[in-house]
Write a protein that holds these residues in place. Structure first.
Motif, mmCIF file in Angstrom:
data_model
loop_
_atom_site.group_PDB
_atom_site.id
_atom_site.type_symbol
_atom_site.label_atom_id
_atom_site.label_comp_id
_atom_site.label_asym_id
_atom_site.label_seq_id
_atom_site.Cartn_x
_atom_site.Cartn_y
_atom_site.Cartn_z
ATOM 1 N N GLN A 219 0.214 -10.098 -10.119
ATOM 2 C CA GLN A 219 0.286 -8.702 -11.321
ATOM 3 C C GLN A 219 0.343 -6.703 -9.849
ATOM 4 N N LYS A 220 -0.038 -6.594 -9.656
ATOM 5 C CA LYS A 220 0.231 -5.748 -8.825
ATOM 6 C C LYS A 220 0.362 -4.943 -9.323
ATOM 7 N N GLU A 221 1.681 -4.641 -10.122
ATOM 8 C CA GLU A 221 1.560 -3.540 -10.662
ATOM 9 C C GLU A 221 1.105 -2.804 -12.542
ATOM 10 N N LYS A 222 0.024 -4.125 -12.182
ATOM 11 C CA LYS A 222 -0.933 -3.531 -13.749
ATOM 12 C C LYS A 222 -2.067 -2.521 -12.399
ATOM 13 N N VAL A 223 -1.648 -2.260 -11.671
ATOM 14 C CA VAL A 223 -3.131 -1.409 -10.516
ATOM 15 C C VAL A 223 -2.855 -0.561 -11.447
ATOM 16 N N ILE B 279 1.222 -1.424 0.243
ATOM 17 C CA ILE B 279 -0.224 -0.020 -0.004
ATOM 18 C C ILE B 279 1.157 1.400 -0.065
ATOM 19 N N GLU B 280 1.526 0.935 0.470
ATOM 20 C CA GLU B 280 3.087 2.700 0.539
ATOM 21 C C GLU B 280 3.387 2.489 -0.511
ATOM 22 N N PHE B 281 3.908 1.037 -1.957
ATOM 23 C CA PHE B 281 4.445 2.030 -2.783
ATOM 24 C C PHE B 281 3.138 1.941 -3.594
ATOM 25 N N LYS C 65 3.742 6.025 -5.134
ATOM 26 C CA LYS C 65 3.340 6.324 -6.903
ATOM 27 C C LYS C 65 2.975 6.986 -7.516
ATOM 28 N N LEU C 66 1.227 7.162 -6.304
ATOM 29 C CA LEU C 66 0.079 7.886 -6.825
ATOM 30 C C LEU C 66 0.709 9.510 -6.230
ATOM 31 N N LEU C 67 1.499 10.177 -5.244
ATOM 32 C CA LEU C 67 1.474 10.701 -5.972
ATOM 33 C C LEU C 67 2.446 11.704 -6.248
ATOM 34 N N LYS C 68 3.409 10.686 -7.004
ATOM 35 C CA LYS C 68 4.587 11.167 -7.748
ATOM 36 C C LYS C 68 3.458 11.636 -9.428
ATOM 37 N N LEU C 69 2.191 10.528 -9.248
ATOM 38 C CA LEU C 69 2.061 10.715 -10.234
ATOM 39 C C LEU C 69 0.846 12.480 -10.610
ATOM 40 N N ARG D 182 8.365 9.276 7.315
ATOM 41 C CA ARG D 182 7.610 8.758 8.405
ATOM 42 C C ARG D 182 8.503 8.180 9.197
ATOM 43 N N SER D 183 7.691 8.214 10.192
ATOM 44 C CA SER D 183 8.913 6.833 11.588
ATOM 45 C C SER D 183 9.154 5.870 10.918
ATOM 46 N N LYS D 184 8.028 5.057 9.897
ATOM 47 C CA LYS D 184 8.161 3.328 9.893
ATOM 48 C C LYS D 184 7.985 3.262 8.391
ATOM 49 N N TYR D 185 9.006 2.827 7.744
ATOM 50 C CA TYR D 185 8.775 2.422 6.955
ATOM 51 C C TYR D 185 8.955 0.755 6.437
ATOM 52 N N TYR D 186 8.173 0.424 5.831
ATOM 53 C CA TYR D 186 8.093 -1.530 4.848
ATOM 54 C C TYR D 186 8.538 -1.011 3.657
ATOM 55 N N ILE D 187 9.621 -1.709 3.288
ATOM 56 C CA ILE D 187 10.362 -2.366 2.256
ATOM 57 C C ILE D 187 9.836 -3.673 1.651
ATOM 58 N N LYS D 188 9.343 -4.588 1.016
ATOM 59 C CA LYS D 188 8.529 -5.499 0.546
ATOM 60 C C LYS D 188 9.803 -5.489 -0.211
#
Length: 441
Positions: free
Chosen positions: A113-117, A17-19, A23-27, A143-149
């Motif tokens: 296929q999440k990149e398709k979103v 979700i953070e990813f 991406k949406l902010l960048k767009l 943020r104070s917390k980041y999650y990297i998959k």
């Protein structure tokens, strides 16, 4: 245009979700403040029957209040088998005429296929050229917390688990890409002593990281540690005990930048049930490794998952689980009543077996009591010990070994040093420690 995001379930879902948000902010999208948005992304969970029902309930609620929005449904309720995807839509709309009328606004995207979103949003909604889905976008929000998959999928096919059928086989993000993301995040964190951050590496089977690209989780940690500033630390999400190796244990023990905490799923303390679950270890092997971890990694905290009510589980089996949990000294136990999940071996071969739900509730209650007791013991044994905690809203924070501590600090998103001064409160199956602030870190 505005967006909203939702997720249920694990840290991997949160990282994804953070990813999407970045991406949406960048767009050029802006986050919605009232829940109404042009684009809505929901990362669902189906690891249990309860989680799946809650996912569908929330989808219908979101869709009912945003009938004209473009809604992207992904996550573990979406099977990899394309023939089942229409069934997901049918279950969402049911007999609701408003939802049926707007069903074309729903996009069902499998987890693999999440990149398709992002592709669909670019091509069909804002009409912008597609950029590489693996491109690293800057972290727009400090943020104070980041999650990297760093890993996704699973090769184990435990007999109770739907995950391999929704997320596919294990696969890893290249080391170079993870390092670039870490660098990007650490630039945003900076070296300001008034701000602190924690970076969590997540994966469905985190310990399997690198098996498909000729590397390992230990080597990944060695690659990223040099870039972690003094005001940040790294935490590992859950993994399977059988994926721990000597090199990983040594890296965890030796690096002050890695939190001394592991979440290692046990699932059962009965060898008979473990074999039926296809867990690939015995309880003796599990406890031997746990003992080694405690001896090798100073001040280590360990939590676990346990399933109660697996088909044919008896009182004797459960008592073996209780005994194993005591020996392992878990300071937090996540308890899951068994539920049959589609596609799994248990669903196909064992669903004729009746589950005694009253007995399951009894087992669950006993484990809750044990979890709270061991959580309190873990805190009491550390009475007077000093820890660095990352302060969150309300003055709460976590130690490196995952003790939750309550302080009277007004600031947030910063590290402070606290001394454990007893137990502040009880929260269900775990206790919260009282922390006396000694000085900022």
């Amino acid at each position: 245009m505005r967006y909203s995001t939702y997720f249920l379930g694990c840290r991997v879902n949160q990282a994804e979700i953070e990813f999407f948000e970045d991406k949406l902010l960048k767009l050029g999208f802006e986050p919605s403040k009232d829940g109404k948005a042009d684009i809505i992304i929901f990362n669902t969970c189906a690891v249990t029957n309860k989680a799946e029902k809650e996912s569908y309930r929330l989808i219908r609620k979101i869709f009912a209040t945003n009938p004209s929005s473009k809604i992207f449904i992904t996550g573990c309720i979406v099977p990899l088998n394309k023939s089942f995807i229409n069934q997901v839509k049918e279950r969402i709309v049911q007999d609701n005429e408003v939802l049926k009328k707007n069903v074309d606004n729903i996009y069902i995207i499998p987890s693999t296929q999440k990149e398709k979103v992002i592709e669909i949003i670019e091509k069909e909604i804002i009409d912008k050229p597609h950029f590489d889905s693996l491109e690293i976008s800057p972290k727009f929000i400090q943020r104070s917390k980041y999650y990297i998959k760093v890993q996704d999928g699973c090769n184990h096919f435990c007999t109770f688990c739907i995950i391999p059928y929704t997320r596919g086989r294990s696969r890893s993000k290249p080391v170079e890409q993870v390092v670039n993301e870490i660098k990007d995040i650490c630039k945003n964190i900076g070296n300001n002593s008034d701000f602190g951050a924690e970076i969590t590496l997540t994966g469905i089977c985190l310990g399997e990281y690198g098996l498909d690209i000729n590397t390992s989780l230990a080597k990944l940690l060695k690659a990223i540690i040099p870039y972690i500033p003094e005001n940040a630390r790294v935490r590992l999400s859950s993994m399977d005990l059988i994926t721990l190796d000597e090199e990983l244990i040594e890296v965890m023990a030796s690096s002050p930048k890695i939190c001394k905490f592991l979440h290692l799923s046990l699932q059962s303390g009965s060898n008979r049930i473990l074999k039926l679950m296809k867990r690939n270890y015995t309880i003796e092997q599990y406890l031997d490794i746990i003992d080694k971890l405690y001896k090798t990694i100073p001040d280590l905290g360990i939590s676990t998952d346990i399933i109660v009510g697996f088909p044919t589980e008896t009182e004797e089996d459960f008592n073996l689980t209780l005994e194993a949990a005591k020996k392992a000294k878990f300071h937090r136990i996540h308890i899951f009543p068994f539920s049959f999940r589609p596609y799994t071996f248990a669903y196909q071969k064992m669903r004729h077996i009746k589950i005694d739900h009253e007995k399951v509730k009894e087992f669950e209650k006993k484990l809750m009591i044990l979890s709270l007791e061991q959580s309190k013991n873990f805190i009491t044994e550390r009475q007077g010990k000093e820890y660095d905690i990352l302060v969150e809203e309300g003055g709460y924070g976590y130690t490196h070994n995952f003790i939750r501590i309550k302080t009277n600090v007004d600031k947030v998103n910063c590290f402070v040093k606290v001394k454990i001064d007893g137990i502040e409160e009880e929260k269900g199956n775990f206790a919260v420690a009282k922390g006396l602030v000694t000085l900022p870190v």
